[in-house]
Structure formats: C-alpha cells, structure tokens
Design a protein around this motif. Sequence first.
Motif, PDB file in Angstrom:
ATOM      1  N   ILE A 146       9.869  -5.510  -2.112  1.00 15.05           N
ATOM      2  CA  ILE A 146       9.553  -5.319  -0.692  1.00 15.05           C
ATOM      3  C   ILE A 146       9.154  -6.645  -0.052  1.00 15.05           C
ATOM      4  O   ILE A 146       9.530  -6.945   1.088  1.00 15.05           O
ATOM      5  CB  ILE A 146       8.426  -4.266  -0.523  1.00 15.05           C
ATOM      6  CG1 ILE A 146       8.972  -2.866  -0.818  1.00 15.05           C
ATOM      7  CG2 ILE A 146       7.807  -4.337   0.872  1.00 15.05           C
ATOM      8  CD1 ILE A 146       7.900  -1.788  -0.925  1.00 15.05           C
ATOM      9  N   LYS A 160       9.755   1.553   0.479  1.00 12.45           N
ATOM     10  CA  LYS A 160       8.602   1.891   1.317  1.00 12.45           C
ATOM     11  C   LYS A 160       8.467   3.403   1.462  1.00 12.45           C
ATOM     12  O   LYS A 160       7.373   3.957   1.349  1.00 12.45           O
ATOM     13  CB  LYS A 160       8.721   1.231   2.693  1.00 12.45           C
ATOM     14  CG  LYS A 160       8.467  -0.261   2.680  1.00 12.45           C
ATOM     15  CD  LYS A 160       8.667  -0.859   4.065  1.00 12.45           C
ATOM     16  CE  LYS A 160       8.447  -2.359   4.063  1.00 12.45           C
ATOM     17  NZ  LYS A 160       8.696  -2.948   5.395  1.00 12.45           N
ATOM     18  N   LYS A 161       9.577   4.100   1.708  1.00 10.44           N
ATOM     19  CA  LYS A 161       9.568   5.563   1.822  1.00 10.44           C
ATOM     20  C   LYS A 161       9.199   6.205   0.482  1.00 10.44           C
ATOM     21  O   LYS A 161       8.449   7.178   0.428  1.00 10.44           O
ATOM     22  CB  LYS A 161      10.933   6.079   2.278  1.00 10.44           C
ATOM     23  CG  LYS A 161      11.224   5.829   3.728  1.00 10.44           C
ATOM     24  CD  LYS A 161      12.598   6.363   4.103  1.00 10.44           C
ATOM     25  CE  LYS A 161      12.936   5.974   5.529  1.00 10.44           C
ATOM     26  NZ  LYS A 161      14.306   6.342   5.894  1.00 10.44           N
ATOM     27  N   GLU A 183      -0.728  -0.672   0.183  1.00 13.09           N
ATOM     28  CA  GLU A 183       0.649  -0.406   0.602  1.00 13.09           C
ATOM     29  C   GLU A 183       0.734   0.860   1.452  1.00 13.09           C
ATOM     30  O   GLU A 183       1.420   0.894   2.463  1.00 13.09           O
ATOM     31  CB  GLU A 183       1.557  -0.293  -0.631  1.00 13.09           C
ATOM     32  CG  GLU A 183       3.018  -0.371  -0.339  1.00 13.09           C
ATOM     33  CD  GLU A 183       3.458  -1.689   0.291  1.00 13.09           C
ATOM     34  OE1 GLU A 183       4.498  -1.667   0.985  1.00 13.09           O
ATOM     35  OE2 GLU A 183       2.785  -2.725   0.108  1.00 13.09           O
ATOM     36  N   LYS A 186      -0.527   0.258   4.947  1.00 13.96           N
ATOM     37  CA  LYS A 186       0.414  -0.487   5.785  1.00 13.96           C
ATOM     38  C   LYS A 186       1.464   0.421   6.422  1.00 13.96           C
ATOM     39  O   LYS A 186       1.907   0.172   7.533  1.00 13.96           O
ATOM     40  CB  LYS A 186       1.165  -1.540   4.947  1.00 13.96           C
ATOM     41  CG  LYS A 186       0.384  -2.754   4.574  1.00 13.96           C
ATOM     42  CD  LYS A 186       1.324  -3.695   3.818  1.00 13.96           C
ATOM     43  CE  LYS A 186       0.582  -4.599   2.887  1.00 13.96           C
ATOM     44  NZ  LYS A 186       1.485  -5.376   2.021  1.00 13.96           N
ATOM     45  N   HIS A 187       1.906   1.450   5.692  1.00 13.34           N
ATOM     46  CA  HIS A 187       3.084   2.200   6.105  1.00 13.34           C
ATOM     47  C   HIS A 187       2.831   3.669   6.427  1.00 13.34           C
ATOM     48  O   HIS A 187       3.777   4.391   6.727  1.00 13.34           O
ATOM     49  CB  HIS A 187       4.169   2.080   5.039  1.00 13.34           C
ATOM     50  CG  HIS A 187       4.506   0.666   4.691  1.00 13.34           C
ATOM     51  ND1 HIS A 187       5.159  -0.181   5.565  1.00 13.34           N
ATOM     52  CD2 HIS A 187       4.245  -0.064   3.593  1.00 13.34           C
ATOM     53  CE1 HIS A 187       5.293  -1.366   5.017  1.00 13.34           C
ATOM     54  NE2 HIS A 187       4.755  -1.326   3.819  1.00 13.34           N
TER      55      HIS A 187
END
Length: 194
Positions: A146, A160-161, A183, A186-187
């Motif tokens: 990433i 990410k998903k 992480e 962040k998403h």
Amino acid sequence: MATGDNGLTAISVGRHCKIIDEKKTAYLAERVKDPEGKNVIKWIKIDVVRVDLDSSKLHHHHHHGSHFDRKKSLVKMSNIHRLSHLSGFDENVPEYEASKGTKNQMDELAEIDEECPWEGKYDDSELQNYEVAISGKAFQQMISDIENPQEDALKIAFYKKLILYAKVYARMSPDHKAMLVNEIQKHSPHMVAM
C-alpha cells in the motif's frame, strides 16, 4: 479479532465465537517467498470442518467410561492443508522460501496454491461470499505494498478494502496490532481504538 494464535486456531475461534460465519469458506492470507525470492501473498482455502460420528458405533464401557471404537466408527472430515512450514510473527523463525524448499515443501506449496476468487484480479465483488483471515506477515506485506508508490493502484485499493473487510487477524505481534489500528483509522469512517 487480532490474535497471536496461528491461522487455523484463529479461524476456528472466530467461527465458534460467531465473529465469522461458520458456514462460509474462509481464505487465509499468508506471506511466502516465491521462487525468485520475492515476498508474495498466498491465499489458503480453509474449508468448514465437519466431523460426523456414527453413534451406533460408539460403545459405552462401565468401568472405562466412554469408548470410541476407531476401527468401526465412520469419521468424515474435510481436507485441511498443512501449514507447518509457514512461520508466525517470530522473526527468528526462517520464512518458507520456495526456491530453497525440499520436494515435499514444494509439493505442499503447490497444494495450497488454490485460486481464490480475487487472486490476481483484485476484484472485491466476491468478498461477501467468503470470510477472510490475514496473518501478521501477510498484513505487513499488504501495508508495504500500500505504501509503495510504484505498486499497482488496483492492488493498493483492493488491499485497503480487504484490511477493512477481514474479521480475523492471526499471528499478530503487538506492533502488527498497532499498525492494524492505524490502518483502519486511516480508511474507516468509524472511531477505532485499541
């Protein structure tokens, strides 16, 4: 669930605690080295394990308690892959390397090299049909990919998903767990804490 347990144990506990659907096939992400020595993610299919005992073949002995007659009982189990050559988060344990593996290790790696629905496609349309577990080293590799500006944009978006979708993380060190929280923060639109 983020645990230091190995992948099979983590998936089993996750199913038992209803964190993941016990009826769905799970895929475990492990980091291995390919024949060129490059770190890659290997997806290992973990089928639902069923043990069916024929109760008519179980015998009860008064002085010895219950007795299971192995010769006469019918036990059916789904195939579970041997994961013994895949190391945990202990950096002192040598990581499995396909290029240096013995014939048996090469056969085991080929045996676990099953096509999962998103293998090489980075397509998340099939994710909801499966459960996903990620090992600490595989998670670390995903974060590395990433953060690599030269990595494929589809792969980065998929990882990410995937990190948000996975409900079980196995062989996670304390540092891996902290990285996971960062992480997700962040998403994810949700508040995340450890």
